[in-house]
Each structure stands twice: as structure tokens, then as C-alpha cells.
Write a protein that holds these residues in place. Structure first.
Motif, PDB file in Angstrom:
ATOM      1  N   LYS A 228      70.214 119.134  39.514  1.00  0.00           N
ATOM      2  CA  LYS A 228      70.549 117.839  38.914  1.00  0.00           C
ATOM      3  C   LYS A 228      71.929 117.351  39.358  1.00  0.00           C
ATOM      4  O   LYS A 228      72.120 116.168  39.587  1.00  0.00           O
ATOM      5  CB  LYS A 228      70.531 117.934  37.384  1.00  0.00           C
ATOM      6  N   ARG A 229      72.908 118.250  39.378  1.00  0.00           N
ATOM      7  CA  ARG A 229      74.268 117.907  39.792  1.00  0.00           C
ATOM      8  C   ARG A 229      74.979 119.200  40.162  1.00  0.00           C
ATOM      9  O   ARG A 229      74.574 120.278  39.731  1.00  0.00           O
ATOM     10  CB  ARG A 229      75.016 117.135  38.709  1.00  0.00           C
ATOM     11  N   PRO A 230      76.028 119.107  40.960  1.00  0.00           N
ATOM     12  CA  PRO A 230      76.730 120.334  41.360  1.00  0.00           C
ATOM     13  C   PRO A 230      77.577 120.903  40.235  1.00  0.00           C
ATOM     14  O   PRO A 230      77.975 120.194  39.308  1.00  0.00           O
ATOM     15  CB  PRO A 230      77.607 119.867  42.524  1.00  0.00           C
ATOM     16  N   SER A 231      77.829 122.179  40.338  1.00  0.00           N
ATOM     17  CA  SER A 231      78.821 122.810  39.478  1.00  0.00           C
ATOM     18  C   SER A 231      79.905 123.355  40.397  1.00  0.00           C
ATOM     19  O   SER A 231      79.685 123.564  41.589  1.00  0.00           O
ATOM     20  CB  SER A 231      78.202 123.905  38.605  1.00  0.00           C
ATOM     21  N   THR A 232      81.081 123.548  39.838  1.00  0.00           N
ATOM     22  CA  THR A 232      82.215 123.920  40.667  1.00  0.00           C
ATOM     23  C   THR A 232      82.902 125.176  40.139  1.00  0.00           C
ATOM     24  O   THR A 232      82.727 125.565  38.974  1.00  0.00           O
ATOM     25  CB  THR A 232      83.240 122.768  40.745  1.00  0.00           C
ATOM     26  N   TYR A 233      83.701 125.765  41.006  1.00  0.00           N
ATOM     27  CA  TYR A 233      84.444 126.973  40.688  1.00  0.00           C
ATOM     28  C   TYR A 233      85.143 126.830  39.340  1.00  0.00           C
ATOM     29  O   TYR A 233      85.798 125.834  39.078  1.00  0.00           O
ATOM     30  CB  TYR A 233      85.454 127.245  41.804  1.00  0.00           C
ATOM     31  N   GLY A 234      84.942 127.817  38.482  1.00  0.00           N
ATOM     32  CA  GLY A 234      85.548 127.808  37.158  1.00  0.00           C
ATOM     33  C   GLY A 234      84.628 127.336  36.052  1.00  0.00           C
ATOM     34  O   GLY A 234      84.901 127.587  34.875  1.00  0.00           O
ATOM     35  N   ASP A 235      83.527 126.642  36.403  1.00  0.00           N
ATOM     36  CA  ASP A 235      82.577 126.216  35.368  1.00  0.00           C
ATOM     37  C   ASP A 235      81.948 127.441  34.712  1.00  0.00           C
ATOM     38  O   ASP A 235      81.794 128.494  35.339  1.00  0.00           O
ATOM     39  CB  ASP A 235      81.447 125.370  35.968  1.00  0.00           C
ATOM     40  N   VAL A 236      81.560 127.303  33.458  1.00  0.00           N
ATOM     41  CA  VAL A 236      80.787 128.327  32.765  1.00  0.00           C
ATOM     42  C   VAL A 236      79.366 127.788  32.633  1.00  0.00           C
ATOM     43  O   VAL A 236      79.157 126.733  32.025  1.00  0.00           O
ATOM     44  CB  VAL A 236      81.381 128.663  31.383  1.00  0.00           C
ATOM     45  N   LEU A 237      78.424 128.487  33.239  1.00  0.00           N
ATOM     46  CA  LEU A 237      77.028 128.082  33.212  1.00  0.00           C
ATOM     47  C   LEU A 237      76.350 128.713  32.008  1.00  0.00           C
ATOM     48  O   LEU A 237      76.428 129.934  31.815  1.00  0.00           O
ATOM     49  CB  LEU A 237      76.317 128.496  34.499  1.00  0.00           C
ATOM     50  N   ASP A 238      75.703 127.877  31.209  1.00  0.00           N
ATOM     51  CA  ASP A 238      74.963 128.344  30.039  1.00  0.00           C
ATOM     52  C   ASP A 238      73.477 128.339  30.372  1.00  0.00           C
ATOM     53  O   ASP A 238      72.910 127.284  30.672  1.00  0.00           O
ATOM     54  CB  ASP A 238      75.259 127.450  28.834  1.00  0.00           C
ATOM     55  N   PHE A 239      72.883 129.520  30.346  1.00  0.00           N
ATOM     56  CA  PHE A 239      71.464 129.693  30.670  1.00  0.00           C
ATOM     57  C   PHE A 239      70.661 129.765  29.379  1.00  0.00           C
ATOM     58  O   PHE A 239      71.008 130.534  28.478  1.00  0.00           O
ATOM     59  CB  PHE A 239      71.253 131.000  31.438  1.00  0.00           C
ATOM     60  N   ALA A 240      69.588 128.979  29.298  1.00  0.00           N
ATOM     61  CA  ALA A 240      68.630 129.062  28.191  1.00  0.00           C
ATOM     62  C   ALA A 240      67.271 129.374  28.812  1.00  0.00           C
ATOM     63  O   ALA A 240      66.696 128.538  29.516  1.00  0.00           O
ATOM     64  CB  ALA A 240      68.578 127.755  27.414  1.00  0.00           C
ATOM     65  N   VAL A 241      66.793 130.595  28.593  1.00  0.00           N
ATOM     66  CA  VAL A 241      65.526 131.043  29.172  1.00  0.00           C
ATOM     67  C   VAL A 241      64.432 130.903  28.119  1.00  0.00           C
ATOM     68  O   VAL A 241      64.513 131.513  27.044  1.00  0.00           O
ATOM     69  CB  VAL A 241      65.605 132.510  29.651  1.00  0.00           C
ATOM     70  N   HIS A 242      63.428 130.101  28.442  1.00  0.00           N
ATOM     71  CA  HIS A 242      62.287 129.873  27.553  1.00  0.00           C
ATOM     72  C   HIS A 242      61.069 130.578  28.141  1.00  0.00           C
ATOM     73  O   HIS A 242      60.711 130.330  29.297  1.00  0.00           O
ATOM     74  CB  HIS A 242      61.985 128.380  27.428  1.00  0.00           C
ATOM     75  N   VAL A 243      60.452 131.456  27.368  1.00  0.00           N
ATOM     76  CA  VAL A 243      59.187 132.060  27.782  1.00  0.00           C
ATOM     77  C   VAL A 243      58.097 131.048  27.443  1.00  0.00           C
ATOM     78  O   VAL A 243      57.897 130.706  26.280  1.00  0.00           O
ATOM     79  CB  VAL A 243      58.941 133.405  27.068  1.00  0.00           C
ATOM     80  N   ARG A 244      57.424 130.555  28.466  1.00  0.00           N
ATOM     81  CA  ARG A 244      56.393 129.518  28.268  1.00  0.00           C
ATOM     82  C   ARG A 244      54.994 130.102  28.149  1.00  0.00           C
ATOM     83  O   ARG A 244      54.149 129.529  27.488  1.00  0.00           O
ATOM     84  CB  ARG A 244      56.442 128.487  29.396  1.00  0.00           C
ATOM     85  N   ALA A 245      54.736 131.232  28.804  1.00  0.00           N
ATOM     86  CA  ALA A 245      53.409 131.862  28.707  1.00  0.00           C
ATOM     87  C   ALA A 245      53.535 133.325  29.121  1.00  0.00           C
ATOM     88  O   ALA A 245      54.319 133.664  30.004  1.00  0.00           O
ATOM     89  CB  ALA A 245      52.403 131.143  29.606  1.00  0.00           C
ATOM     90  N   ILE A 246      52.741 134.151  28.448  1.00  0.00           N
ATOM     91  CA  ILE A 246      52.660 135.569  28.782  1.00  0.00           C
ATOM     92  C   ILE A 246      51.188 135.861  29.054  1.00  0.00           C
ATOM     93  O   ILE A 246      50.352 135.778  28.155  1.00  0.00           O
ATOM     94  CB  ILE A 246      53.160 136.468  27.630  1.00  0.00           C
ATOM     95  N   GLY A 247      50.876 136.178  30.307  1.00  0.00           N
ATOM     96  CA  GLY A 247      49.506 136.522  30.672  1.00  0.00           C
ATOM     97  C   GLY A 247      49.312 138.023  30.637  1.00  0.00           C
ATOM     98  O   GLY A 247      50.166 138.780  30.166  1.00  0.00           O
ATOM     99  N   ARG A 248      48.196 138.473  31.172  1.00  0.00           N
ATOM    100  CA  ARG A 248      47.917 139.908  31.231  1.00  0.00           C
ATOM    101  C   ARG A 248      49.031 140.629  31.978  1.00  0.00           C
ATOM    102  O   ARG A 248      49.539 141.650  31.528  1.00  0.00           O
ATOM    103  CB  ARG A 248      46.562 140.155  31.917  1.00  0.00           C
ATOM    104  N   ALA A 249      49.431 140.072  33.128  1.00  0.00           N
ATOM    105  CA  ALA A 249      50.496 140.663  33.932  1.00  0.00           C
ATOM    106  C   ALA A 249      51.546 139.626  34.351  1.00  0.00           C
ATOM    107  O   ALA A 249      52.521 139.973  34.986  1.00  0.00           O
ATOM    108  CB  ALA A 249      49.904 141.318  35.186  1.00  0.00           C
ATOM    109  N   SER A 250      51.328 138.371  33.989  1.00  0.00           N
ATOM    110  CA  SER A 250      52.247 137.314  34.423  1.00  0.00           C
ATOM    111  C   SER A 250      53.164 136.872  33.286  1.00  0.00           C
ATOM    112  O   SER A 250      52.878 137.091  32.108  1.00  0.00           O
ATOM    113  CB  SER A 250      51.462 136.109  34.950  1.00  0.00           C
ATOM    114  N   LEU A 251      54.248 136.244  33.687  1.00  0.00           N
ATOM    115  CA  LEU A 251      55.236 135.739  32.746  1.00  0.00           C
ATOM    116  C   LEU A 251      55.762 134.423  33.301  1.00  0.00           C
ATOM    117  O   LEU A 251      56.300 134.386  34.413  1.00  0.00           O
ATOM    118  CB  LEU A 251      56.384 136.746  32.605  1.00  0.00           C
ATOM    119  N   ASP A 252      55.571 133.334  32.556  1.00  0.00           N
ATOM    120  CA  ASP A 252      56.069 132.028  32.967  1.00  0.00           C
ATOM    121  C   ASP A 252      57.338 131.715  32.190  1.00  0.00           C
ATOM    122  O   ASP A 252      57.330 131.680  30.953  1.00  0.00           O
ATOM    123  CB  ASP A 252      55.032 130.932  32.713  1.00  0.00           C
TER     124      ASP A 252
END
Length: 137
Positions: free
Chosen positions: A65-89
Motif C-alpha cells: 500500500k505504501r512504503p515503510s522506512t528505517y525506524g518504523d515499527v510494523l504492527d502485524f495482525a495475523v488472522h486465521v481465515r480457514a483451517i483445512g485438513r492440512a492447509s491453513l489460510d
């Protein structure tokens, strides 16, 4: 509920202009995904070396979407959308100061390290992943 983790953008993650070098983002993503598994008591080391289960990514759809630069703190939000027999979305939304920097939709497949074929999620892993399950609307 999403899994959250913050990571600083370090000097070595950037190009000569101080803008994030996109392969560094993927390295950070691996760290965050590994931390998500550890949050429910299953380490990747245990999965790979004791249980002989690999966790390759088979698809990734990244939107910058846009660049980030040295010194930024990146906040990650991981959403599990689906769990299959062996897959993970997973869908991960990365922000800096509340502004979306990049997003990724990723499919991981559990595989046997003996024959490299898909392997069902062990019950404890499935249970841990379920705490972050938020199907897409």
C-alpha cells in the motif's frame, strides 16, 4: 481474535534510501508466523525436528500500500481465515502508526518431511490455531 506482534524495521531491512526492502518483509512474516504457533505452545522446531512436519507456504498474495522506512515499527495482525485438513489460510495486515502498509493472504500446508506429502494438522496444533480463527466476512 487476531495474533498481534510488532517488529521494528531495522537498518539491514532497508535499501540505500532507507525504504524497506520487500524480501525483509517476508523474513519478518516468517518470524511472526513462528511466534503465533509458539503462542499456543507448539514451536516450529518441535514440529520440524521432532514431529517431522514441514510448513511450506504454497500461495502468497501480497499487496503493498505504501512504503515503510528505517525506524518504523510494523504492527502485524495475523488472522486465521480457514483451517483445512492440512492447509491453513492466513491474512496478515501490517500497519505503521495505524496506517496499512501491506497485506498478505497466505496458504500454508502441513507436510510430512519424510515423503513431502500433505499431513493432517495434529489435534493440538489445530486447537491452537482455532483460537485465532476469524473467517473472512
Amino acid at each position: 481474535m487476531a495474533f498481534h506482534q510488532s517488529k521494528p524495521l531495522r537498518f539491514g531491512d532497508c535499501d540505500l534510501t532507507g525504504i524497506a526492502y520487500h524480501p525483509a518483509y517476508l523474513s519478518m512474516l516468517v518470524d511472526v508466523n513462528e511466534a503465533m504457533f509458539a503462542s499456543f505452545g507448539v514451536t516450529w522446531k518441535e514440529l520440524m525436528f521432532e514431529r517431522k512436519i514441514g510448513l511450506p507456504s504454497v500461495t502468497m498474495n501480497i499487496e503493498f500500500k505504501r512504503p515503510s522506512t528505517y525506524g518504523d515499527v510494523l504492527d502485524f495482525a495475523v488472522h486465521v481465515r480457514a483451517i483445512g485438513r492440512a492447509s491453513l489460510d492466513l491474512e496478515t495486515i501490517v500497519t505503521v502508526r495505524g496506517e496499512v502498509i501491506w497485506t498478505i493472504k497466505q496458504r500454508i500446508v502441513a507436510t510430512s518431511l519424510d515423503n513431502h506429502k500433505s499431513h493432517p494438522w495434529p489435534d493440538d496444533v489445530r486447537e491452537g490455531l482455532t483460537r485465532y480463527l476469524e473467517p473472512a466476512a
